[in-house]
Design an enzyme around this catalytic site. Structure first.
Site, PDB file in Angstrom:
ATOM      1  CG  ASN A   1      -3.244   1.215  -0.351  1.00 50.88           C
ATOM      2  OD1 ASN A   1      -4.017   1.352   0.712  1.00 50.88           O
ATOM      3  ND2 ASN A   1      -3.573   2.057  -1.213  1.00 50.88           N
TER       4      ASN A   1
ATOM      5  CE  LYS B   1      -5.739   0.770  -3.584  1.00 52.83           C
ATOM      6  NZ  LYS B   1      -5.951   1.177  -4.980  1.00 52.83           N
TER       7      LYS B   1
ATOM      8  CG  HIS C   1      -3.494   6.336  -2.706  1.00 48.25           C
ATOM      9  ND1 HIS C   1      -4.688   6.086  -3.560  1.00 48.25           N
ATOM     10  CD2 HIS C   1      -2.733   5.162  -2.948  1.00 48.25           C
ATOM     11  CE1 HIS C   1      -4.335   5.057  -4.200  1.00 48.25           C
ATOM     12  NE2 HIS C   1      -3.226   4.559  -3.958  1.00 48.25           N
TER      13      HIS C   1
ATOM     14  CD  GLU D   1      -7.552   4.192  -4.610  1.00 49.42           C
ATOM     15  OE1 GLU D   1      -7.552   3.789  -3.409  1.00 49.42           O
ATOM     16  OE2 GLU D   1      -7.442   3.600  -5.564  1.00 49.42           O
TER      17      GLU D   1
ATOM     18  CD  GLU E   1       0.356   4.193  -6.103  1.00 47.93           C
ATOM     19  OE1 GLU E   1       0.559   3.138  -5.741  1.00 47.93           O
ATOM     20  OE2 GLU E   1      -0.480   4.814  -5.582  1.00 47.93           O
TER      21      GLU E   1
ATOM     22  N   GLY F   1      -5.378  -0.211 -10.563  1.00 40.80           N
ATOM     23  CA  GLY F   1      -6.731  -1.084 -10.200  1.00 40.80           C
ATOM     24  C   GLY F   1      -7.372  -1.512 -11.456  1.00 40.80           C
TER      25      GLY F   1
ATOM     26  CB  SER G   1      -1.811  -3.001 -12.267  1.00 43.50           C
ATOM     27  OG  SER G   1      -3.068  -2.388 -12.512  1.00 43.50           O
TER      28      SER G   1
END
Ligand code: PGA
Length: 252
Positions: free
Chosen positions: A9, A11, A95, A97, A167, A173, A213
């Site tokens: 991904n 991003k 996702h 985010e 996730e 991250g 991660s």
């Protein structure tokens, strides 16, 4: 046996020149790799050029979201048909985010998943708890809510192609990975819920990626877990070396 699937991904990273360099590098490193589905999901502005670079290779194109309507006045969105035109095959939906920063809800996720499936593409549906939900002991109820909400009204025949990505938001991250055992515990739970929603055979055939991660030095321990079938990789997918190594290690 479920075939592993590793997706990168990207991003909101990379301009066209940098993205081309990365895609060409991955093609060179990965052309001989078999036994794993490889996906890269660049941002919308990069899809067209990257699509040309990876055409005919063992690397598949993914996108990071898609709207549920076929067309319309939806500023800032892209439709499944628009993505299909660029040979996108996988679309990441829900996702964290998107959920956290753009107000994406289970209902929206559900509509987007349905649109992706009816367009003949494969959704990568993300689920996972944030830190405070985990600390309060709500991991399983959050994951269950994401699954039930996202899959509402989707029949078994269609659902069997969905890829799931667990996730934990606190591991994205941050450099903090869930331990393989922590991840496996939730993956096992997801498969159990999928068996309840559909049936055991369907649940056994569905692929569940871990994300948060993932790096070359932890992929092997993660992929060894019974219910971990691949990875959704953010940061480490932005470099040829780290992403290639993750892909290679996922097939031993
Ligand atoms: P990360 O991102 O690998 O940088 O933690 C994973 C993701 O958000 O899909």
């Amino acid at each position: 046996m479920r075939r592993p699937i590793i997706a990168g991904n990207w991003k909101m990273y990379k301009t066209i020149a940098d993205a081309l360099e990365l895609a060409n590098g991955l093609k060179r490193e990965l052309y001989a790799i078999e036994g794993v589905d490889i996906v890269i999901a660049p941002g919308f502005t990069l899809l067209d050029e990257i699509s040309d670079v990876i055409a005919g290779s063992n690397i598949n194109l993914g996108a990071q979201n898609a709207h549920w309507e076929a067309e319309g006045a939806f500023t800032g969105e892209a439709s499944v048909a628009q993505l299909k035109e660029l040979d996108v095959k996988y679309i990441i939906i829900g996702h964290s985010e998107r959920r956290q920063f753009f107000g994406e809800t289970n209902e929206g996720v559900n509509k987007r998943i349905k649109a992706v499936l009816s367009g003949g593409l494969i959704p990568i549906m993300c689920v996972g708890e944030n830190l405070s939900q985990r600390e309060k002991g709500n991991t399983f109820s959050v994951v269950q809510d994401h699954l039930r909400g996202g899959l509402e009204g989707i029949e078994k025949e269609e659902a069997k192609d969905i890829i799931f990505a667990y996730e934990p938001v606190w591991a994205i991250g941050t450099g903090k990975t869930a331990t393989p055992a922590e991840a496996q515990e939730v993956h096992g739970f997801i498969r159990k819920k999928l068996a309840e929603i559909y049936d055991n055979d369907t649940a056994q055939s569905m692929r569940i990626q871990y994300g948060g991660s993932v790096k070359p030095d932890n992929i092997e321990d993660l992929i060894k877990q019974e219910d971990i079938d691949g990875a959704l990789v953010g940061g480490a997918s932005l470099k040829v070396d780290s992403f290639s190594e993750i892909v290679k290690k996922s097939v031993g």
